[in-house]
Write a protein that holds these residues in place. Structure first.
Motif, PDB file in Angstrom:
ATOM      1  N   UNK A 150      50.551  69.628  84.274  1.00 32.64           N
ATOM      2  CA  UNK A 150      51.034  68.389  83.671  1.00 32.64           C
ATOM      3  C   UNK A 150      51.441  68.540  82.208  1.00 32.64           C
ATOM      4  N   UNK A 151      50.587  69.117  81.372  1.00 35.20           N
ATOM      5  CA  UNK A 151      50.883  69.201  79.933  1.00 35.20           C
ATOM      6  C   UNK A 151      52.166  69.992  79.672  1.00 35.20           C
ATOM      7  N   UNK A 152      52.323  71.114  80.373  1.00 30.01           N
ATOM      8  CA  UNK A 152      53.505  71.939  80.166  1.00 30.01           C
ATOM      9  C   UNK A 152      54.758  71.223  80.649  1.00 30.01           C
ATOM     10  N   UNK A 153      54.668  70.569  81.815  1.00 28.38           N
ATOM     11  CA  UNK A 153      55.810  69.841  82.342  1.00 28.38           C
ATOM     12  C   UNK A 153      56.216  68.698  81.424  1.00 28.38           C
ATOM     13  N   UNK A 154      55.239  68.031  80.847  1.00 27.31           N
ATOM     14  CA  UNK A 154      55.547  66.860  80.030  1.00 27.31           C
ATOM     15  C   UNK A 154      56.209  67.204  78.697  1.00 27.31           C
ATOM     16  N   UNK A 155      56.093  68.442  78.259  1.00 27.70           N
ATOM     17  CA  UNK A 155      56.818  68.842  77.060  1.00 27.70           C
ATOM     18  C   UNK A 155      58.323  68.695  77.262  1.00 27.70           C
ATOM     19  N   UNK A 156      58.761  68.921  78.516  1.00 21.95           N
ATOM     20  CA  UNK A 156      60.173  68.720  78.855  1.00 21.95           C
ATOM     21  C   UNK A 156      60.459  67.264  79.182  1.00 21.95           C
ATOM     22  N   UNK A 157      59.563  66.640  79.945  1.00 24.67           N
ATOM     23  CA  UNK A 157      59.796  65.274  80.401  1.00 24.67           C
ATOM     24  C   UNK A 157      59.856  64.275  79.248  1.00 24.67           C
ATOM     25  N   UNK A 158      59.109  64.520  78.180  1.00 22.36           N
ATOM     26  CA  UNK A 158      59.092  63.589  77.051  1.00 22.36           C
ATOM     27  C   UNK A 158      60.450  63.474  76.369  1.00 22.36           C
ATOM     28  N   UNK A 159      61.346  64.409  76.616  1.00 13.65           N
ATOM     29  CA  UNK A 159      62.681  64.357  76.022  1.00 13.65           C
ATOM     30  C   UNK A 159      63.625  63.459  76.815  1.00 13.65           C
ATOM     31  N   UNK A 160      63.212  63.016  78.006  1.00 11.34           N
ATOM     32  CA  UNK A 160      64.070  62.180  78.832  1.00 11.34           C
ATOM     33  C   UNK A 160      63.989  60.714  78.388  1.00 11.34           C
ATOM     34  N   UNK A 161      65.113  59.997  78.423  1.00 13.70           N
ATOM     35  CA  UNK A 161      65.098  58.574  78.040  1.00 13.70           C
ATOM     36  C   UNK A 161      64.136  57.779  78.918  1.00 13.70           C
ATOM     37  N   UNK A 162      63.304  56.978  78.301  1.00 17.17           N
ATOM     38  CA  UNK A 162      62.389  56.112  79.024  1.00 17.17           C
ATOM     39  C   UNK A 162      61.057  56.739  79.349  1.00 17.17           C
ATOM     40  N   UNK A 163      60.944  58.068  79.272  1.00 12.85           N
ATOM     41  CA  UNK A 163      59.683  58.692  79.668  1.00 12.85           C
ATOM     42  C   UNK A 163      58.549  58.431  78.673  1.00 12.85           C
ATOM     43  N   UNK A 220      65.820  55.291  85.122  1.00 13.16           N
ATOM     44  CA  UNK A 220      65.746  56.580  84.424  1.00 13.16           C
ATOM     45  C   UNK A 220      64.435  57.327  84.653  1.00 13.16           C
ATOM     46  N   UNK A 221      63.378  56.594  85.060  1.00  9.28           N
ATOM     47  CA  UNK A 221      62.061  57.200  85.220  1.00  9.28           C
ATOM     48  C   UNK A 221      61.460  56.755  86.546  1.00  9.28           C
ATOM     49  N   UNK A 222      60.818  57.677  87.250  1.00  4.87           N
ATOM     50  CA  UNK A 222      60.121  57.342  88.490  1.00  4.87           C
ATOM     51  C   UNK A 222      58.799  56.663  88.146  1.00  4.87           C
ATOM     52  N   UNK A 223      58.714  55.366  88.431  1.00  2.00           N
ATOM     53  CA  UNK A 223      57.488  54.620  88.163  1.00  2.00           C
ATOM     54  C   UNK A 223      57.143  53.711  89.337  1.00  2.00           C
TER      55      UNK A 223
END
Length: 261
Positions: A231-244, A173-176
């Motif tokens: 980064x900060x602006x993008x992560x407002x959306x990314x934090x809603x994804x499962x596993x992020x 679910x997440x690129x790590x």
């Protein structure tokens, strides 16, 4: 001094032309995200224009044009390829307060194209100033070129690893993976390194005073990458994804660090 002022004027005019063309294209296609492609191309245009008109050290002028050209053209190509078949970038809808067709294109001009045009001119100050001056410290030019290379590798490899992840049908679910295991934004970190390297090559290598007068340029680029449109602006959306959120808890946001357990 007149050479520096001429270079700055050419840089400002070039930024204005690039953003005007980008705004016209964005209006025609209905997508403000066109500015992301124009961003890299604009820096290349500024570097080319100032290298052509200024009278600084020829070797350094063309070196800087080569460094900016490789970075900017690669970035524009990557963003253009990634954007094919997609709609508006949600970051811009959030910044504008809604889709551009609803808020009006004048809002996009003020909040996006004007702001990024001024930012482009300001961030490229080391390029513009360096084109008009002689080199005082060549070892600093070498050090800056090495830092630029580190940044380009981080940016290019990070983008390639993310593209490979998206093609993998068995991806999690997440690129790590790869660089993304050490930093959540290797491409943004690489971008910052590129512009700190260019500050060393074009600003500090010209002497202490040009270095001090242009140091806010890479500071501004880093601020944009981390806090403004990055980064900060993008992560407002990314934090809603499962596993992020779990990924964010163990992985450095910007500077590469060993993952936390």
């Amino acid at each position: 001094m007149s050479e520096v002022l001429t270079s700055l004027a050419v840089g400002l005019l070039t930024a204005a032309v690039v953003m005007t063309v980008a705004a016209l294209v964005a209006r025609a296609v209905g997508r403000v995200a066109v500015v992301d492609v124009a961003w890299g191309l604009g820096f290349v245009a500024i570097a080319a224009g100032t290298a052509a008109v200024a009278d600084g050290d020829p070797a350094r002028r063309w070196l800087v044009l080569g460094l900016v050209g490789l970075w900017g053209l690669r970035l524009a190509w990557h963003i253009r390829r990634r954007a094919v078949g997609h709609g508006e970038d949600p970051r811009y809808e959030k910044l504008l307060g809604g889709p551009v067709r609803e808020v009006g294109f004048g809002v996009a001009v003020r909040k996006v194209f004007l702001v990024q045009g001024v930012a482009m001119w300001f961030i490229s100050l080391p390029v513009q100033v360096g084109a008009a001056l002689s080199v005082r410290w060549w070892p600093v030019v070498v050090a800056g070129s090495v830092l630029w290379l580190v940044g380009l590798v981080f940016e290019a490899v990070g983008d390639a690893q993310l593209a490979a992840y998206k093609r993998d049908p068995d991806r999690g679910p997440v690129m790590d993976r790869g660089l993304w295991r050490w930093t959540r934004h290797p491409n943004y970190f690489g971008d910052a390194c590129v512009w700190w390297g260019l500050w060393l090559v074009g600003g500090l290598a010209s002497g202490w005073l040009p270095g001090l007068l242009t140091v806010l340029a890479p500071v501004a680029m880093t601020w944009f990458l981390v806090f403004a449109t990055g980064a900060r602006l993008l992560e407002q959306t990314m934090m809603k994804r499962p596993g992020y959120p779990e990924y964010a808890a163990r992985t450095s946001m910007f500077f590469p660090l060993p993952p936390r357990s």
